[in-house]
Design a protein around this motif. Structure first.
Motif, PDB file in Angstrom:
ATOM      1  N   ARG A   1      69.996  64.494  49.560  1.00 54.25           N
ATOM      2  CA  ARG A   1      68.614  64.966  49.378  1.00 54.25           C
ATOM      3  C   ARG A   1      68.317  65.349  47.933  1.00 54.25           C
ATOM      4  O   ARG A   1      67.175  65.361  47.508  1.00 54.25           O
ATOM      5  N   ASP A   2      69.379  65.699  47.187  1.00 50.49           N
ATOM      6  CA  ASP A   2      69.162  66.051  45.784  1.00 50.49           C
ATOM      7  C   ASP A   2      68.797  64.826  44.962  1.00 50.49           C
ATOM      8  O   ASP A   2      68.143  64.937  43.929  1.00 50.49           O
ATOM      9  N   ALA A   3      69.286  63.683  45.386  1.00 50.53           N
ATOM     10  CA  ALA A   3      69.181  62.502  44.532  1.00 50.53           C
ATOM     11  C   ALA A   3      68.124  61.510  44.999  1.00 50.53           C
ATOM     12  O   ALA A   3      67.513  60.820  44.188  1.00 50.53           O
ATOM     13  N   MET A   4      67.932  61.413  46.293  1.00 54.65           N
ATOM     14  CA  MET A   4      67.146  60.290  46.804  1.00 54.65           C
ATOM     15  C   MET A   4      66.435  60.668  48.096  1.00 54.65           C
ATOM     16  O   MET A   4      67.028  61.268  48.981  1.00 54.65           O
ATOM     17  N   THR A   5      65.166  60.305  48.190  1.00 59.53           N
ATOM     18  CA  THR A   5      64.481  60.408  49.474  1.00 59.53           C
ATOM     19  C   THR A   5      63.765  59.090  49.694  1.00 59.53           C
ATOM     20  O   THR A   5      63.598  58.303  48.755  1.00 59.53           O
ATOM     21  N   TRP A   6      63.375  58.845  50.940  1.00 58.51           N
ATOM     22  CA  TRP A   6      62.589  57.636  51.127  1.00 58.51           C
ATOM     23  C   TRP A   6      61.581  57.801  52.235  1.00 58.51           C
ATOM     24  O   TRP A   6      61.720  58.638  53.113  1.00 58.51           O
ATOM     25  N   ASN A   7      60.546  56.984  52.139  1.00 57.51           N
ATOM     26  CA  ASN A   7      59.458  57.003  53.098  1.00 57.51           C
ATOM     27  C   ASN A   7      59.090  55.548  53.347  1.00 57.51           C
ATOM     28  O   ASN A   7      58.675  54.849  52.429  1.00 57.51           O
ATOM     29  N   ASP A   8      59.327  55.113  54.583  1.00 61.92           N
ATOM     30  CA  ASP A   8      59.062  53.698  54.892  1.00 61.92           C
ATOM     31  C   ASP A   8      59.903  52.832  53.959  1.00 61.92           C
ATOM     32  O   ASP A   8      61.111  52.936  53.983  1.00 61.92           O
ATOM     33  N   VAL A   9      59.307  51.989  53.136  1.00 62.63           N
ATOM     34  CA  VAL A   9      60.120  51.131  52.262  1.00 62.63           C
ATOM     35  C   VAL A   9      60.191  51.648  50.827  1.00 62.63           C
ATOM     36  O   VAL A   9      60.746  51.003  49.948  1.00 62.63           O
ATOM     37  N   ASN A  10      59.614  52.823  50.611  1.00 61.34           N
ATOM     38  CA  ASN A  10      59.596  53.347  49.241  1.00 61.34           C
ATOM     39  C   ASN A  10      60.715  54.352  49.047  1.00 61.34           C
ATOM     40  O   ASN A  10      60.816  55.341  49.769  1.00 61.34           O
ATOM     41  N   VAL A  11      61.535  54.087  48.067  1.00 65.34           N
ATOM     42  CA  VAL A  11      62.678  54.945  47.775  1.00 65.34           C
ATOM     43  C   VAL A  11      62.392  55.703  46.498  1.00 65.34           C
ATOM     44  O   VAL A  11      62.118  55.100  45.458  1.00 65.34           O
ATOM     45  N   GLU A  12      62.468  57.030  46.586  1.00 64.70           N
ATOM     46  CA  GLU A  12      62.254  57.834  45.381  1.00 64.70           C
ATOM     47  C   GLU A  12      63.585  58.336  44.866  1.00 64.70           C
ATOM     48  O   GLU A  12      64.355  58.970  45.590  1.00 64.70           O
ATOM     49  N   VAL A  13      63.851  58.057  43.618  1.00 63.66           N
ATOM     50  CA  VAL A  13      65.115  58.439  42.986  1.00 63.66           C
ATOM     51  C   VAL A  13      64.848  59.568  42.014  1.00 63.66           C
ATOM     52  O   VAL A  13      64.065  59.425  41.080  1.00 63.66           O
ATOM     53  N   LYS A  14      65.497  60.700  42.252  1.00 63.00           N
ATOM     54  CA  LYS A  14      65.234  61.885  41.427  1.00 63.00           C
ATOM     55  C   LYS A  14      66.196  62.011  40.272  1.00 63.00           C
ATOM     56  O   LYS A  14      65.897  62.636  39.266  1.00 63.00           O
ATOM     57  N   GLN A  15      67.396  61.457  40.476  1.00 62.91           N
ATOM     58  CA  GLN A  15      68.354  61.421  39.375  1.00 62.91           C
ATOM     59  C   GLN A  15      69.021  60.053  39.425  1.00 62.91           C
ATOM     60  O   GLN A  15      69.048  59.435  40.484  1.00 62.91           O
ATOM     61  N   PRO A  16      69.543  59.581  38.305  1.00 60.61           N
ATOM     62  CA  PRO A  16      70.122  58.229  38.301  1.00 60.61           C
ATOM     63  C   PRO A  16      71.222  58.099  39.360  1.00 60.61           C
ATOM     64  O   PRO A  16      72.060  58.987  39.474  1.00 60.61           O
TER      65      PRO A  16
END
Lengths: 284, 160
Positions: free
Chosen positions: A113-128
């Motif tokens: 959860r610190d690095a990555m979340t996603w919703n449907d097909v969209n992936v949000e990257v918070k740190q490399p």
């Protein structure tokens, strides 16, 4: 007829009663390439390579099933299995050049959860991050190829992507469980009918001083697993069989009760264990 | 599929591929150039008419034009002859992909003898592959060629 080719770094074999038509073979190759271009951490041009930069990325539709499954594996293994293991593997030397020189001070991956979340097909990257889908990705691709075959009305086939096996239709596959220490021997036989089997073992890809590194790494410790040397899982899909075969390096059978599966584990101590419902026999 | 044949031998496949590729580079194998109706022109368009037809030999070595080539052959195994069709794709003079089609109507009698690794555990030995009726064997994922090569070159450097 057996159709064989190399793809995603391993040997594939598709057995069917009749020869596969040209256009079907092309479809299969294209679909595999399509998958590789999205999910391979060994390619600079892949979509997952972009995740080394924070941002929001749109993946193809097939990402949902894969990430949902990975999240479940992450929960039941208490973080030992994670797709964020890529950087640890790279630092250990298992990178796109196979440099195989471990760095000193190799870090464990961040919490999901610190690095990555996603919703449907969209992936949000918070740190490399370096995404590695080795734990279940090949199995998932086998399932995808199986669907391509079925959509072409191929009714009886076996896909074997070197340890990830999918049986469909007539007959029963008798799959030998290879002794990881001796390729000429099998420790048992699994009987497969309209199911998938995945085999995993830790002793085939070893490197480093004294061979202390291999590719099945516990994300919690950042170290290769030592007490389990080989696992086999049978499930209704190859993605699940692949992911569970990986998870079985870190947790016992009962931890995976959320899934309907059969399993066999070979421990470093030399003992072998199986689930009660295992269809097949062990030679002990 | 119900199948009494022994596991398609991975070493055998590797040998077939190596033999065919060696034969390709030596210009010995008889190839037919695949005619793909409606295939888009590649940027390495070959304007020469391919001179190969099955049965004629290609005298020039190492000058195969880019494209797909298919060869039919027989591979001799101790158990008999097996038909193999190999399709090789060349791009910029390099072999881009190799695909095989095998018709295993004959049994492979040759057994693969694995090496004993250090750390061999006596407790669980199992049975010899030839003692068990199998469709195939599932071990860990075949170590990719690239990994093996990398390991070998590292070991070589270490030895030097």
């Amino acid at each position: 007829m057996i159709y064989q080719f190399e793809a995603i770094g391993t040997l594939w074999s598709i057995e069917s009663v009749s020869v596969l038509p040209h256009d079907l073979k092309d479809k299969i190759q294209n679909r595999i390439t399509e998958f590789d271009v999205v999910y391979s951490r060994f390619r600079e041009d892949s979509l997952v390579a972009k995740l080394r930069q924070p941002g929001v990325y749109t993946f193809p539709n097939d990402v949902k099933k894969l990430l949902n499954f990975y999240e479940a594996l992450y929960q039941v293994t208490d973080g030992a299995v994670t797709p964020l293991i890529g950087e640890t593997l790279e630092h250990a030397g298992y990178d796109s050049e196979y440099s195989l020189q471990p760095k000193s001070g190799i870090a464990t991956p961040p919490a999901w959860r610190d690095a990555m979340t996603w919703n449907d097909v969209n992936v949000e990257v918070k740190q490399p991050i370096v995404l590695d889908v080795g734990a279940a990705g090949k199995g998932y691709l086998v399932d995808i190829v199986a669907e391509v075959l079925k959509n072409h009305t191929i009714t009886d086939f076996v896909i074997d992507a070197s340890g990830d096996i999918y049986h469909y239709g007539q007959g029963v596959e008798r799959v030998g469980l290879e002794n990881p220490y001796d390729e000429g021997k099998v420790v048992g036989v699994a009987k497969l009918k309209n199911k998938s089997l995945c085999a995993s073992s830790s002793n085939r890809r070893k490197w480093g001083d004294g061979d202390d590194w291999h590719h099945i790494v516990n994300a919690k410790t950042g170290k290769p697993v030592q007490d389990v040397v080989a696992t086999w899982a049978v499930a209704d899909s190859t993605m699940v069989a692949d992911g569970l075969a990986t998870a079985l390096f870190f947790v016992p059978f009962h931890a995976l009760a959320d899934w309907d599966f059969e399993g066999v584990r070979l421990l470093a101590s030399g003992t072998i264990e199986k689930t009660d419902n295992f269809v097949g026999e062990l030679f002990i | 599929m119900e199948n009494d044949a022994k596991q398609p031998n991975k070493v055998l496949i590797g040998i077939i591929i190596v033999v065919v590729l060696a034969a390709v580079t030596a210009g010995i194998v008889f190839f037919t150039r695949e005619q793909d109706a409606g295939a888009p022109a590649s940027d390495t368009a070959n304007t020469n008419t391919p001179s190969n037809t099955s049965g004629s030999s290609n005298e020039s070595t190492g000058s195969y034009k880019d494209g797909s080539y298919q060869a039919n052959g027989n591979y001799q195994t101790p158990g008999g002859s097996e038909k193999v069709t190999v399709k090789v794709t060349l791009a910029k003079g390099i072999i881009e992909s190799v695909e095989l089609e095998r018709d295993p109507t004959t049994r492979e009698a040759e057994e693969y003898q694995g090496k004993f690794e250090s750390g061999y555990k006596a407790q669980v030995v199992g049975k010899n592959i030839d003692e068990v009726r199998l469709s195939r064997v599932a071990g860990s994922s075949l170590t990719s060629g690239g990994f093996n090569q990398a390991l070998e070159s590292i070991k070589e450097e270490a030895r030097a």
